[in-house]
Design a protein around this motif. Sequence first.
Motif, PDB file in Angstrom:
ATOM      1  N   LYS A  76       1.031  -1.179  -0.066  1.00 43.06           N
ATOM      2  CA  LYS A  76      -0.070  -0.190  -0.122  1.00 43.06           C
ATOM      3  C   LYS A  76       0.817   1.150   0.051  1.00 43.06           C
ATOM      4  O   LYS A  76       0.469   2.205  -0.798  1.00 43.06           O
ATOM      5  N   TYR A  77       1.726   1.088   0.868  1.00 42.61           N
ATOM      6  CA  TYR A  77       2.962   2.419   1.033  1.00 42.61           C
ATOM      7  C   TYR A  77       3.341   2.680  -0.320  1.00 42.61           C
ATOM      8  O   TYR A  77       3.209   3.926  -1.010  1.00 42.61           O
ATOM      9  N   ASN A  78       3.903   1.840  -0.933  1.00 40.17           N
ATOM     10  CA  ASN A  78       4.456   1.829  -2.374  1.00 40.17           C
ATOM     11  C   ASN A  78       3.454   2.618  -3.322  1.00 40.17           C
ATOM     12  O   ASN A  78       3.920   3.354  -4.271  1.00 40.17           O
ATOM     13  N   ALA A  79       2.283   1.658  -3.270  1.00 40.03           N
ATOM     14  CA  ALA A  79       1.295   2.101  -4.231  1.00 40.03           C
ATOM     15  C   ALA A  79       0.980   3.662  -4.205  1.00 40.03           C
ATOM     16  O   ALA A  79       0.952   4.597  -5.335  1.00 40.03           O
ATOM     17  N   THR A  84       1.283   8.957  -6.199  1.00 37.69           N
ATOM     18  CA  THR A  84       1.029  10.409  -6.129  1.00 37.69           C
ATOM     19  C   THR A  84       2.305  11.135  -7.166  1.00 37.69           C
ATOM     20  O   THR A  84       2.120  12.154  -7.599  1.00 37.69           O
ATOM     21  N   ALA A  85       3.454  10.511  -6.979  1.00 36.75           N
ATOM     22  CA  ALA A  85       4.380  10.955  -7.757  1.00 36.75           C
ATOM     23  C   ALA A  85       4.376  10.949  -9.184  1.00 36.75           C
ATOM     24  O   ALA A  85       4.461  11.919  -9.857  1.00 36.75           O
ATOM     25  N   PRO A 296      -5.422   3.464  -4.907  1.00 40.47           N
ATOM     26  CA  PRO A 296      -4.565   4.542  -5.045  1.00 40.47           C
ATOM     27  C   PRO A 296      -4.801   5.530  -6.138  1.00 40.47           C
ATOM     28  O   PRO A 296      -4.438   6.627  -6.247  1.00 40.47           O
ATOM     29  N   GLN A 297      -4.773   4.849  -7.325  1.00 40.53           N
ATOM     30  CA  GLN A 297      -4.854   5.751  -8.459  1.00 40.53           C
ATOM     31  C   GLN A 297      -5.833   6.867  -8.385  1.00 40.53           C
ATOM     32  O   GLN A 297      -5.490   7.995  -8.848  1.00 40.53           O
TER      33      GLN A 297
END
Length: 340
Positions: A76-79, A84-85, A296-297
């Motif tokens: 989740k953190y990476n996603a 966001t980046a 996330p997206q």
Amino acid sequence: MTGIKDVAREAGVSVSTVSYVLSGKRSISAKTTDKVMAAVERLGYTPDASARKMRGMRNHIFALSAPIRGDINQAKYNAYFLQTAWQAKNRGYDVLLLTGEDAVADIRRVTQSNLVDGVVLLDIEEHDERTAQAGSYSKPCVAIGYPAEHEGCACVDIDFATAGRMAVDCLYSKGHRSAMFLRDNETDYDRGSGYVLLFRKALLERAEELGMTIHESSKHRDDRFDAAEFVRELRSLDERPTAIVNQANANVLKLVLQQLQASGLRVPDDISVLSCGTYFEGELMPQPITEMPVMPQELCSKAVDLLVDAIDEHRDIKGLVELSAPVMHSRGSVTKVGDV
């Protein structure tokens, strides 16, 4: 007009120390940093204001506040970080990742020094100090989450209260009258992870409204989860649950699915499984699981759009809340029971 010397005098430190605190070029103790930032706020000092006015341009950098904790869900953190980046890049912005434990001080440092044009907050807690203090930041701020105190920033999230009700309604409509709730990592409840608490509360309240029984699993932490004990607990109940509502991560659910199979319980023939607030992207599950995932997206895109709008159009986004409707991906692990 207030200058850096005034801040140094007010804080009782040298001008160079103030400069280092605001620029981040050297490591300064938390105590000294707090003194300097408190002086900055009292005096209303805006670092580099004249230089920025002369430049007539922004830095095109977002701060992304995402404290790294020992128990983080890396998938989740990476996603969320990557999305966001990516969304920021598409809008012409770079991302400065802030991972320190004193998140509020970090945000104040990069906003007061005009190092960034706006702030995105990740991993929101129910009572999050970063959102509670957002009104004191000198830049617009968007939280990906829905904390209790959010007057100083905008919030985007999935409507997890609706998700909790949807989970119960889905199972109830298929004849399920008793379900086992596989709790998330207990650390998330302890620290007040916002979406975890919102979903659980709504799930239990809706079940009570419909007269549906929810049995909660024993508390656990990821590194000490006992899937065999969970299945024994489920099978020992007088009214054996016909469904599992999962809030734990993919690794925990995988262990449960394997243990169910080992004990002779087939999904969904003998027991249905519905997973909520999880993120199975790229995870190899033993079988497809019906899921209401985090998104996330969609959420990162909304957050970046709001932030760019606040910066480019000078829109006041404080207190704005945008909740996305939860989406259910049916993958065959929930079936009808009884005469329904």
